[in-house]
Design a protein around this motif. Structure first.
Motif, PDB file in Angstrom:
ATOM      1  N   GLY A 191       0.889  -1.291  -0.118  1.00 45.51           N
ATOM      2  CA  GLY A 191      -0.040  -0.009   0.025  1.00 45.51           C
ATOM      3  C   GLY A 191       0.986   1.161  -0.004  1.00 45.51           C
ATOM      4  N   ALA A 192       2.101   1.119   0.631  1.00 44.82           N
ATOM      5  CA  ALA A 192       2.902   2.387   0.591  1.00 44.82           C
ATOM      6  C   ALA A 192       3.268   2.878  -0.801  1.00 44.82           C
ATOM      7  CB  ALA A 192       4.138   1.909   1.510  1.00 44.82           C
ATOM      8  N   ASP A 193       3.581   2.006  -1.652  1.00 44.84           N
ATOM      9  CA  ASP A 193       4.153   2.302  -3.125  1.00 44.84           C
ATOM     10  C   ASP A 193       2.989   2.966  -3.543  1.00 44.84           C
ATOM     11  OD1 ASP A 193       5.779   2.125  -5.187  1.00 44.84           O
ATOM     12  OD2 ASP A 193       4.262   0.747  -6.092  1.00 44.84           O
ATOM     13  N   ARG A 194       1.912   2.551  -3.532  1.00 43.41           N
ATOM     14  CA  ARG A 194       0.572   3.543  -4.114  1.00 43.41           C
ATOM     15  C   ARG A 194       0.505   4.610  -3.474  1.00 43.41           C
ATOM     16  NH1 ARG A 194      -1.413   5.340  -8.096  1.00 43.41           N
ATOM     17  NH2 ARG A 194      -3.635   5.432  -8.149  1.00 43.41           N
ATOM     18  N   ARG A 195       0.495   4.850  -1.963  1.00 45.25           N
ATOM     19  CA  ARG A 195       0.340   6.194  -1.443  1.00 45.25           C
ATOM     20  C   ARG A 195       1.410   7.027  -1.701  1.00 45.25           C
ATOM     21  NH1 ARG A 195      -0.806   2.568   2.574  1.00 45.25           N
ATOM     22  NH2 ARG A 195       1.222   2.476   3.400  1.00 45.25           N
ATOM     23  N   GLN A 254       0.523   8.606  -4.998  1.00 42.33           N
ATOM     24  CA  GLN A 254      -0.575   9.634  -4.924  1.00 42.33           C
ATOM     25  C   GLN A 254      -0.191  10.836  -4.116  1.00 42.33           C
ATOM     26  OE1 GLN A 254      -3.577   7.450  -2.875  1.00 42.33           O
ATOM     27  NE2 GLN A 254      -4.278   6.473  -4.687  1.00 42.33           N
ATOM     28  N   LEU A 255       0.890  10.731  -3.275  1.00 43.76           N
ATOM     29  CA  LEU A 255       1.674  11.947  -2.848  1.00 43.76           C
ATOM     30  C   LEU A 255       2.174  12.973  -3.816  1.00 43.76           C
ATOM     31  CD1 LEU A 255       2.270  13.521  -0.252  1.00 43.76           C
ATOM     32  CD2 LEU A 255       4.261  12.164   0.014  1.00 43.76           C
ATOM     33  N   PHE A 256       2.816  12.184  -4.725  1.00 45.77           N
ATOM     34  CA  PHE A 256       3.660  12.778  -5.972  1.00 45.77           C
ATOM     35  C   PHE A 256       2.534  13.653  -6.887  1.00 45.77           C
ATOM     36  CE2 PHE A 256       4.955  13.332 -10.112  1.00 45.77           C
ATOM     37  CZ  PHE A 256       6.140  14.086  -9.968  1.00 45.77           C
ATOM     38  N   VAL A 257       1.569  12.840  -7.055  1.00 41.48           N
ATOM     39  CA  VAL A 257       0.403  13.673  -7.799  1.00 41.48           C
ATOM     40  C   VAL A 257      -0.210  14.777  -6.932  1.00 41.48           C
ATOM     41  CG1 VAL A 257      -1.875  13.411  -8.797  1.00 41.48           C
ATOM     42  CG2 VAL A 257       0.007  11.751  -9.081  1.00 41.48           C
ATOM     43  N   ARG A 258      -0.587  14.446  -5.743  1.00 45.90           N
ATOM     44  CA  ARG A 258      -1.003  15.522  -5.027  1.00 45.90           C
ATOM     45  C   ARG A 258      -0.196  16.881  -4.801  1.00 45.90           C
ATOM     46  NH1 ARG A 258      -5.567  13.574  -1.803  1.00 45.90           N
ATOM     47  NH2 ARG A 258      -5.838  11.396  -2.415  1.00 45.90           N
ATOM     48  N   GLN A 259       1.064  16.463  -4.707  1.00 50.01           N
ATOM     49  CA  GLN A 259       2.128  17.644  -4.748  1.00 50.01           C
ATOM     50  C   GLN A 259       2.317  18.266  -5.952  1.00 50.01           C
ATOM     51  OE1 GLN A 259       5.252  15.334  -2.768  1.00 50.01           O
ATOM     52  NE2 GLN A 259       4.829  16.086  -0.814  1.00 50.01           N
ATOM     53  N   LEU A 260       2.298  17.646  -6.968  1.00 52.31           N
ATOM     54  CA  LEU A 260       2.238  18.500  -8.205  1.00 52.31           C
ATOM     55  C   LEU A 260       0.972  19.124  -8.423  1.00 52.31           C
ATOM     56  CD1 LEU A 260       4.131  18.498 -10.747  1.00 52.31           C
ATOM     57  CD2 LEU A 260       2.789  16.662 -11.735  1.00 52.31           C
ATOM     58  N   ALA A 261      -0.075  18.581  -7.977  1.00 55.15           N
ATOM     59  CA  ALA A 261      -1.310  19.429  -8.465  1.00 55.15           C
ATOM     60  C   ALA A 261      -1.519  20.782  -7.639  1.00 55.15           C
ATOM     61  CB  ALA A 261      -2.468  18.766  -7.959  1.00 55.15           C
ATOM     62  N   ALA A 262      -0.511  20.642  -6.460  1.00 51.72           N
ATOM     63  CA  ALA A 262      -0.693  21.971  -5.634  1.00 51.72           C
ATOM     64  C   ALA A 262       0.102  23.114  -6.355  1.00 51.72           C
ATOM     65  CB  ALA A 262       0.182  21.790  -4.157  1.00 51.72           C
ATOM     66  N   MET A 263       0.688  22.707  -7.328  1.00 52.15           N
ATOM     67  CA  MET A 263       1.461  23.852  -8.318  1.00 52.15           C
ATOM     68  C   MET A 263       0.735  24.385  -9.555  1.00 52.15           C
ATOM     69  SD  MET A 263       5.243  22.134  -8.212  1.00 52.15           S
ATOM     70  CE  MET A 263       6.136  23.570  -8.493  1.00 52.15           C
ATOM     71  N   ARG A 292       9.301  -2.451 -16.970  1.00 50.72           N
ATOM     72  CA  ARG A 292       8.526  -2.264 -18.001  1.00 50.72           C
ATOM     73  C   ARG A 292       6.927  -1.991 -18.052  1.00 50.72           C
ATOM     74  NH1 ARG A 292       5.365  -5.190 -21.086  1.00 50.72           N
ATOM     75  NH2 ARG A 292       5.822  -7.230 -19.684  1.00 50.72           N
ATOM     76  N   LEU A 293       6.467  -2.566 -16.845  1.00 48.94           N
ATOM     77  CA  LEU A 293       4.993  -2.233 -16.766  1.00 48.94           C
ATOM     78  C   LEU A 293       4.909  -0.743 -16.324  1.00 48.94           C
ATOM     79  CD1 LEU A 293       3.679  -5.687 -15.702  1.00 48.94           C
ATOM     80  CD2 LEU A 293       3.491  -4.635 -17.923  1.00 48.94           C
ATOM     81  N   ALA A 294       5.719  -0.505 -15.089  1.00 48.46           N
ATOM     82  CA  ALA A 294       5.603   0.792 -14.666  1.00 48.46           C
ATOM     83  C   ALA A 294       5.691   2.053 -15.682  1.00 48.46           C
ATOM     84  CB  ALA A 294       6.629   1.184 -13.422  1.00 48.46           C
ATOM     85  N   MET A 295       6.598   1.892 -16.515  1.00 44.32           N
ATOM     86  CA  MET A 295       6.880   2.769 -17.433  1.00 44.32           C
ATOM     87  C   MET A 295       5.670   2.930 -18.406  1.00 44.32           C
ATOM     88  SD  MET A 295       9.648   4.369 -16.950  1.00 44.32           S
ATOM     89  CE  MET A 295       9.373   3.867 -14.991  1.00 44.32           C
ATOM     90  N   GLU A 296       5.174   1.709 -18.847  1.00 43.00           N
ATOM     91  CA  GLU A 296       3.927   1.777 -19.727  1.00 43.00           C
ATOM     92  C   GLU A 296       2.749   2.257 -19.189  1.00 43.00           C
ATOM     93  OE1 GLU A 296       2.945  -2.323 -20.473  1.00 43.00           O
ATOM     94  OE2 GLU A 296       4.972  -2.789 -21.793  1.00 43.00           O
ATOM     95  N   SER A 297       2.893   2.816 -17.817  1.00 42.87           N
ATOM     96  CA  SER A 297       1.657   3.389 -17.166  1.00 42.87           C
ATOM     97  C   SER A 297       2.336   4.883 -16.709  1.00 42.87           C
ATOM     98  CB  SER A 297       1.199   2.900 -15.926  1.00 42.87           C
ATOM     99  OG  SER A 297       2.178   2.651 -15.000  1.00 42.87           O
TER     100      SER A 297
END
Length: 194
Positions: free
Chosen positions: A102-106, A109-118, A160-165
């Protein structure tokens, strides 16, 4: 006796994982650690293994194996202490791995939320996305070892799969911030004239 604090060191958990795979002694564990984790975790020094082993022992997650006189050559050589994971260590490691899933997904999501703050600084966000994309592409170009080991196969496919997403998401985020940047520029310059 006071209760022990929760163990949080990823290095200690990595050593426990190595001991779950098979028993070992200090220097051998350092070698196995560097092979398995060297590109993602670092040891302050080779002696860090003994700090980790002591902590794992205090928690009851590992134990020393009985001394094997055959492991010594000559009488002056100090015996190599071998360690193995306990049943409590195996159970703790399973719980830790469930938490890490679960920590990997969190973290993502933290990166996305911090980016959206910009949102009001689209130029800065676009620069961050550019660097993120460069990092992802560099990781994708890195050749995984071809040893055929399970670890190498799992890492290669995960990467490979991580890069594809990630790459399509970066493109989407780039488009969103580019639109914000364009709208910001238009609002500062006034409406476009026909």
């Amino acid at each position: 006796m006071a209760a022990l604090k929760r163990m949080t060191s990823p290095v200690n958990w990595a050593f426990l994982g190595l001991l779950l795979a098979r028993s070992g002694y200090g220097y051998q564990l350092v070698t196995r650690f560097e092979e398995a984790y060297g590109d993602v975790l670092t040891l302050g020094s080779k002696s860090h293994v003994y700090t980790a082993l002591n902590e794992l022992g205090r928690y009851g997650l590992i134990e020393q194996l009985p001394d094997d006189p055959a492991a010594r050559t000559g009488t002056s050589r100090q015996p190599k202490i071998r360690y193995r994971a306990t049943a409590a260590g195996a159970e703790a490691y399973r719980r830790y791995m469930h938490e890490q899933a679960g920590a990997d997904r969190r973290q993502a999501q933290l990166f996305v939320r911090q980016l959206a703050a910009m949102e009001h600084e689209p130029e800065a966000a676009l620069e961050i996305l550019k660097r993120y994309e460069q990092t992802c592409l560099a990781e994708a170009r890195r050749q995984a070892p071809c040893s055929g080991r399970l670890l190498d196969r799992l890492l290669a496919v995960e990467s490979r799969l991580a890069m594809e997403s990630k790459l399509p998401w970066i493109e989407y985020a780039h488009d969103q911030f580019s639109t914000l940047q364009r709208e910001s520029t238009e609002s500062k310059d006034g409406p476009a004239r026909a």
